[in-house]
Design a protein around this motif. Sequence first.
Motif, short mmCIF file in Angstrom:
data_model
loop_
_atom_site.label_atom_id
_atom_site.label_comp_id
_atom_site.label_asym_id
_atom_site.label_seq_id
_atom_site.Cartn_x
_atom_site.Cartn_y
_atom_site.Cartn_z
N LEU A 192 28.22 -4.77 -37.49
CA LEU A 192 29.42 -5.15 -36.52
C LEU A 192 29.62 -6.63 -36.31
CD1 LEU A 192 29.01 -2.38 -34.43
CD2 LEU A 192 30.79 -2.46 -35.64
N MET A 234 31.20 -8.62 -39.08
CA MET A 234 32.75 -8.51 -39.04
C MET A 234 33.15 -9.25 -38.02
SD MET A 234 33.88 -4.61 -40.07
CE MET A 234 32.68 -3.71 -38.92
N ASN A 235 32.43 -9.35 -36.82
CA ASN A 235 32.79 -10.17 -35.85
C ASN A 235 32.91 -11.67 -36.22
OD1 ASN A 235 33.35 -8.28 -33.96
ND2 ASN A 235 31.05 -8.48 -33.27
N THR A 294 30.86 2.83 -38.15
CA THR A 294 29.39 2.42 -37.86
C THR A 294 29.43 2.33 -36.43
OG1 THR A 294 29.77 0.61 -39.53
CG2 THR A 294 28.32 0.05 -37.68
N ALA A 295 30.34 2.08 -35.37
CA ALA A 295 30.09 2.26 -34.20
C ALA A 295 30.12 3.80 -33.58
CB ALA A 295 31.38 1.80 -33.39
N ARG A 318 32.05 -11.79 -28.43
CA ARG A 318 31.52 -11.29 -29.85
C ARG A 318 30.63 -12.23 -30.61
NH1 ARG A 318 34.82 -6.91 -32.14
NH2 ARG A 318 36.51 -6.48 -30.42
N HIS A 360 34.39 -0.45 -39.29
CA HIS A 360 34.15 -0.74 -37.74
C HIS A 360 34.01 0.68 -37.09
CE1 HIS A 360 35.05 -1.27 -33.74
NE2 HIS A 360 34.41 -2.41 -33.67
N HIS A 361 34.83 1.28 -36.96
CA HIS A 361 34.97 2.71 -36.34
C HIS A 361 33.67 3.72 -36.56
CE1 HIS A 361 38.47 1.21 -34.73
NE2 HIS A 361 39.32 2.15 -35.13
N TYR A 406 38.30 -2.54 -43.21
CA TYR A 406 37.36 -2.97 -42.24
C TYR A 406 37.52 -2.02 -40.84
CZ TYR A 406 37.09 -6.88 -45.30
OH TYR A 406 36.66 -7.56 -46.61
#
Length: 263
Positions: A226, A229-230, A124-125, A188, A121-122, A117
């Motif tokens: 994102l 996931m948040n 995608t950001a 978030r 996340h990384h 995950y």
Amino acid sequence: MDTNTIVVISAGFTSFFTFQLLFHFVSYWFSAKVSPGFNNLNFEKKIEWNSRVVSTCHSLVVGVIGLYIFLFDEATIADPLWGDPSLVKVNIAIASGYLISDLLILIWYWKVIGDKYFIIHHCTALYAYYFVLRDGVLGYIGNFRLLAELSSPFVNQRWFFEALKYPKFSKANVINGILMTVVFFIVRIASIPPFYGYIYSVLGTEAYLRLGFLIQCSWISTCVVLDVMNVMWMIKISKGCIKVISLIRQEKAKKSLQNGKLD
């Protein structure tokens, strides 16, 4: 190459090497000084500890800068899609340097701290930040997303307490847990409705159409990933918070019952 571009590139490289230095050297020395319990941790725990120290430092830097931009950067406030993102680009370059650094650490120590995950996340950001850095668009939006980092210090502190075997019901642990839940929710989760409300309000406008199809799709799709996931993390945090509150109530009830028997 103009001055702004040089500053942004320098910020990204400086960020990467600074966070690598923090992880491999500074955190070991600093953590041993401020927390005697650090030396008693095993190798795996120390790796994750150092990773979270770096995460906290990154969150504080980009979070504070991001908050300043959110409140006072007139150019991006006036035009969230096309406003001059000079300061935003520096902040995103710092965040990108950290994300690349952390990705390398995650991969190198995959058996210890690997998490699919975090990889999602990384990546995608970084994909989303690429458009802000390359095209100078969505400055305010990119910075708004960075404000989510303000919750990370509390999440990391919870892990530090757990690693040091602090009692779950200790005052420090409970206060941090409450702050973690509240701040995580604000930055978030509570931010989700107004954020997508803004997207809806600009759909079809001239400024939105100028972005082009690729940036439009990338903007929305990365934010959806994102935010999913948040929400997942928020559910996990909420369950933990409810469990602790329930246990605290049970402990109080037991004490009251014992006191009643003693009377």
